[in-house]
Structure formats: C-alpha cells, structure tokens
Design a protein around this motif. Sequence first.
Motif, PDB file in Angstrom:
ATOM      1  N   PHE A 135      -2.122   8.152 -48.292  1.00 29.66           N
ATOM      2  CA  PHE A 135      -1.519   6.840 -48.096  1.00 29.66           C
ATOM      3  C   PHE A 135      -0.823   6.765 -46.739  1.00 29.66           C
ATOM      4  CE2 PHE A 135       2.357   4.223 -48.376  1.00 29.66           C
ATOM      5  CZ  PHE A 135       1.782   2.973 -48.582  1.00 29.66           C
ATOM      6  N   LEU A 136      -0.025   7.789 -46.421  1.00 30.02           N
ATOM      7  CA  LEU A 136       0.677   7.799 -45.138  1.00 30.02           C
ATOM      8  C   LEU A 136      -0.302   7.934 -43.970  1.00 30.02           C
ATOM      9  CD1 LEU A 136       3.741  10.043 -46.083  1.00 30.02           C
ATOM     10  CD2 LEU A 136       3.704   7.559 -45.769  1.00 30.02           C
ATOM     11  N   ARG A 137      -1.388   8.688 -44.173  1.00 30.82           N
ATOM     12  CA  ARG A 137      -2.396   8.805 -43.117  1.00 30.82           C
ATOM     13  C   ARG A 137      -3.080   7.470 -42.850  1.00 30.82           C
ATOM     14  NH1 ARG A 137      -4.659  13.669 -41.443  1.00 30.82           N
ATOM     15  NH2 ARG A 137      -5.838  12.264 -40.094  1.00 30.82           N
ATOM     16  N   VAL A 138      -3.390   6.725 -43.925  1.00 27.19           N
ATOM     17  CA  VAL A 138      -4.035   5.427 -43.761  1.00 27.19           C
ATOM     18  C   VAL A 138      -3.104   4.451 -43.053  1.00 27.19           C
ATOM     19  CG1 VAL A 138      -4.869   3.391 -45.015  1.00 27.19           C
ATOM     20  CG2 VAL A 138      -5.646   5.666 -45.678  1.00 27.19           C
TER      21      VAL A 138
ATOM     22  N   PHE B  76      -1.773   1.441 -37.902  1.00 27.86           N
ATOM     23  CA  PHE B  76      -0.941   1.050 -36.773  1.00 27.86           C
ATOM     24  C   PHE B  76      -1.476   1.602 -35.457  1.00 27.86           C
ATOM     25  CE2 PHE B  76       2.183   0.404 -40.190  1.00 27.86           C
ATOM     26  CZ  PHE B  76       2.557  -0.898 -39.894  1.00 27.86           C
ATOM     27  N   GLN B  77      -2.094   2.782 -35.500  1.00 28.25           N
ATOM     28  CA  GLN B  77      -2.642   3.350 -34.275  1.00 28.25           C
ATOM     29  C   GLN B  77      -3.922   2.650 -33.851  1.00 28.25           C
ATOM     30  OE1 GLN B  77      -2.645   7.321 -35.735  1.00 28.25           O
ATOM     31  NE2 GLN B  77      -0.762   7.877 -34.699  1.00 28.25           N
ATOM     32  N   THR B  78      -4.705   2.150 -34.833  1.00 27.50           N
ATOM     33  CA  THR B  78      -5.912   1.418 -34.463  1.00 27.50           C
ATOM     34  C   THR B  78      -5.570   0.082 -33.831  1.00 27.50           C
ATOM     35  OG1 THR B  78      -6.056   0.505 -36.695  1.00 27.50           O
ATOM     36  CG2 THR B  78      -7.390   2.441 -36.222  1.00 27.50           C
ATOM     37  N   LYS B  79      -4.430  -0.510 -34.194  1.00 27.10           N
ATOM     38  CA  LYS B  79      -4.007  -1.755 -33.563  1.00 27.10           C
ATOM     39  C   LYS B  79      -3.667  -1.542 -32.091  1.00 27.10           C
ATOM     40  CE  LYS B  79      -1.545  -4.795 -35.770  1.00 27.10           C
ATOM     41  NZ  LYS B  79      -2.525  -5.837 -36.054  1.00 27.10           N
ATOM     42  N   GLN B  80      -3.397  -0.276 -31.728  1.00 28.62           N
ATOM     43  CA  GLN B  80      -3.124   0.057 -30.339  1.00 28.62           C
ATOM     44  C   GLN B  80      -4.389   0.489 -29.596  1.00 28.62           C
ATOM     45  OE1 GLN B  80      -0.137   3.114 -30.566  1.00 28.62           O
ATOM     46  NE2 GLN B  80       1.393   1.753 -31.470  1.00 28.62           N
ATOM     47  N   GLY B  81      -5.526   0.458 -30.287  1.00 28.60           N
ATOM     48  CA  GLY B  81      -6.800   0.764 -29.629  1.00 28.60           C
ATOM     49  C   GLY B  81      -7.190   2.221 -29.652  1.00 28.60           C
ATOM     50  N   SER B  82      -6.577   3.039 -30.513  1.00 30.12           N
ATOM     51  CA  SER B  82      -6.866   4.464 -30.508  1.00 30.12           C
ATOM     52  C   SER B  82      -8.282   4.838 -30.918  1.00 30.12           C
ATOM     53  CB  SER B  82      -5.870   5.195 -31.428  1.00 30.12           C
ATOM     54  OG  SER B  82      -4.593   5.164 -30.855  1.00 30.12           O
ATOM     55  N   PRO B  83      -8.951   4.115 -31.859  1.00 30.67           N
ATOM     56  CA  PRO B  83     -10.265   4.570 -32.304  1.00 30.67           C
ATOM     57  C   PRO B  83     -11.380   4.234 -31.327  1.00 30.67           C
ATOM     58  CG  PRO B  83      -9.724   2.563 -33.444  1.00 30.67           C
ATOM     59  CD  PRO B  83      -8.538   2.918 -32.597  1.00 30.67           C
TER      60      PRO B  83
ATOM     61  N   GLU C 119     -20.240  13.897 -22.238  1.00 28.92           N
ATOM     62  CA  GLU C 119     -21.391  13.470 -23.021  1.00 28.92           C
ATOM     63  C   GLU C 119     -21.017  12.955 -24.402  1.00 28.92           C
ATOM     64  OE1 GLU C 119     -24.621  13.144 -22.256  1.00 28.92           O
ATOM     65  OE2 GLU C 119     -24.083  13.638 -20.193  1.00 28.92           O
ATOM     66  N   LYS C 120     -19.884  13.412 -24.928  1.00 26.63           N
ATOM     67  CA  LYS C 120     -19.525  13.029 -26.289  1.00 26.63           C
ATOM     68  C   LYS C 120     -18.019  13.087 -26.456  1.00 26.63           C
ATOM     69  CE  LYS C 120     -20.479  14.328 -31.127  1.00 26.63           C
ATOM     70  NZ  LYS C 120     -21.115  15.342 -32.010  1.00 26.63           N
ATOM     71  N   VAL C 121     -17.470  12.103 -27.175  1.00 24.86           N
ATOM     72  CA  VAL C 121     -16.046  12.078 -27.494  1.00 24.86           C
ATOM     73  C   VAL C 121     -15.907  12.009 -29.006  1.00 24.86           C
ATOM     74  CG1 VAL C 121     -13.863  10.861 -27.216  1.00 24.86           C
ATOM     75  CG2 VAL C 121     -15.512  10.880 -25.335  1.00 24.86           C
ATOM     76  N   THR C 122     -15.190  12.954 -29.567  1.00 25.53           N
ATOM     77  CA  THR C 122     -14.914  12.948 -31.003  1.00 25.53           C
ATOM     78  C   THR C 122     -13.418  13.088 -31.192  1.00 25.53           C
ATOM     79  OG1 THR C 122     -15.291  15.337 -31.086  1.00 25.53           O
ATOM     80  CG2 THR C 122     -17.138  13.925 -31.664  1.00 25.53           C
ATOM     81  N   GLY C 123     -12.977  12.977 -32.438  1.00 23.91           N
ATOM     82  CA  GLY C 123     -11.549  13.125 -32.696  1.00 23.91           C
ATOM     83  C   GLY C 123     -11.006  11.944 -33.463  1.00 23.91           C
ATOM     84  N   ASN C 124      -9.692  11.762 -33.383  1.00 23.17           N
ATOM     85  CA  ASN C 124      -9.033  10.667 -34.083  1.00 23.17           C
ATOM     86  C   ASN C 124      -7.796  10.258 -33.307  1.00 23.17           C
ATOM     87  OD1 ASN C 124      -7.031  12.628 -34.665  1.00 23.17           O
ATOM     88  ND2 ASN C 124      -8.064  13.183 -36.556  1.00 23.17           N
ATOM     89  N   SER C 125      -6.905   9.510 -33.966  1.00 25.10           N
ATOM     90  CA  SER C 125      -5.741   8.978 -33.277  1.00 25.10           C
ATOM     91  C   SER C 125      -4.741  10.048 -32.869  1.00 25.10           C
ATOM     92  CB  SER C 125      -5.043   7.945 -34.161  1.00 25.10           C
ATOM     93  OG  SER C 125      -4.707   8.504 -35.412  1.00 25.10           O
TER      94      SER C 125
END
Length: 302
Positions: free
Chosen positions: A148-151, A156-163, A259-265
């Motif tokens: 829940f806390l991760r979601v 909030f981080q996706t609203k800042q353009g992180s993904p 060539e490739k970017v992976t990861g998360n916020s």
Amino acid sequence: MRFYINNEHLQQQIEYPSRYESPNLFKSTVVVFSTLLLFLLLFTPFGVYEPEHKMNYFFICALHAFSPALLFYLYFSTLNYFRRKKQLLPNWSLLREYLHMSLFLILAGIASFLMRDLIYNNAYNWSLRYLWEEIRNCFVAGIFFYFFLRVVSFYFQTKQGSPFVLQFQPLKNEEGEKVVSSPLFITTQVKQDDFSLNIDDLLFVKADGNYIELTKSANNKIETELKRISLSQFETQISAYPHFFRCHRTYLINMFKVEKVTGNSQGYVLSFIGTEEKIPVSRKQLDNFNNCYQQLRKHHIA
C-alpha cells in the motif's frame, strides 16, 4: 497456466531507498508506528477476546504498533551500519528488499509472540500455534501495508515524471554525423599523464579516487583504460559536449551510447551494448537525466 517471474527486474541494481537511509529512518519509523496504531484501533483485526486482556485495548494496540516500529528502526539501522562498513550502499535490488522485508516480518511476528504473556491471560501463550499465528498475522498485515505504501509512493513520484523509463528510446546519431572533433586532448596535473581521447568511442567513465576508468567501444571491442585525473576535472574539460551526463557521484555517461534504461522511481539502471556492466542513475539525478534525454531527443528529431 505457466507462472512467470521477471528475474531481471528483481535482480537489477537500483539505488538504496531513501526511506531506509539513516537521515530518514526515524521518520519512516514514525509512519510505521502511526499507521499500525490507527489500523489496529479502527479495524480490531484478527479477533479480540476481552476477558484475556491484562490491560486496556488501546495500550495493547500501542504495544503491537510500537514493537514492529522499534524493530524496524533497529533492523535497518543495523543494516545501514554493515552496508557502510562493507561499502555496499550502491548495491540494492528489489529482490534484496523483499528478502529483508520478509526477515523483518518474521522477527516482528516473533516479537509479538514474546509479548503475549505481558498482554494476555492464556495458558497456551507459549504454544507453537500462537507462534505461527503471530508470524502469519505479521505477514498478512505487513505485506498489505508495504505494498500500500509502495503504491502511494509510486503514485506521487509518477506525478513528478519518474516513470520515464517506460518511454525511453536509444538516442542515435545520423549516419556519418560527428558530435565532436576527435581526438580530444585531455590535460592532467602531471604533463606526462596528458592523453588524447576519441570521445565518440567513449561509453562511460567511472571515478576511482584520483583516477578515472574509461570504458570505450572501438571496432566492436570493449576497452578499459585507467587515467590519472579526477572525474570532476575530466568532466570540466568535456563540459562543451552536452551528451555527457554525470548520472551518479562516481559515473559520467555518454547519452548517445545508452541502449536500455530500467529501474523505478528509486533510481534507473543503464545498459550499454557490448558490456554487462550496469550503470546506476542516482535518485537525485532522475529529473536531470530525464531533462537531458528530452533535450537531446528534441535536437536529434529536429
């Protein structure tokens, strides 16, 4: 139906989450305590049998919230100490996080079991049945709160353009286009250590104290050279070329070679053709990395 797990995603290197870092650990502990206490008071989970209680239900909830919160603080304080001691701070992955959270929840369940005699009048407090129940309850509640806390954090981080990583496309120069004149002459503090560099072949640069490690791709072959110059000094001398980006305290990369970017916020991981080495983008540099990529892409498209 075949069950599939993306092992690469679980094992890829990401930056150590800020919520576990020492400056933020107390705040995270307060969030854990407050959230658990509120949940226990509002929903009275897992059943309540008042005749067994040795104290008011509020204090029981407070103990059940305080115990995992204190354990959370001690666990990650200890983990931070050993990671600093072994210089493992950049080395983190989702798999490591899930394993550490699982161990933490097992310890929290054991701690709840050990408190039973303090809280309940029950002749079977020390039975294996209650040990299993406490560990099971900690896992059920812990997994729910963790995701829940991760979601919420991800939202909030996706609203800042992180993904941004989902939209990444490798930057390519037009055929025959040269970004800089080669070779480039690099000066050091010791004249005899000055060197020439075909910067178009450069993939990335890694800091190594007062030295840098240059990783290049020439004629489909990966080469590595060690030069006596600091990363900051080297970065200053190529500052006229915006496609070189300081993505991390110890790394400088050629954006045209990614060539490739992976990861998360919590941070990105960069891959390059011809080498298995993965380069991290620190969490603090995510926005700068995104902006640099977008500027180069606009210029490339134009």
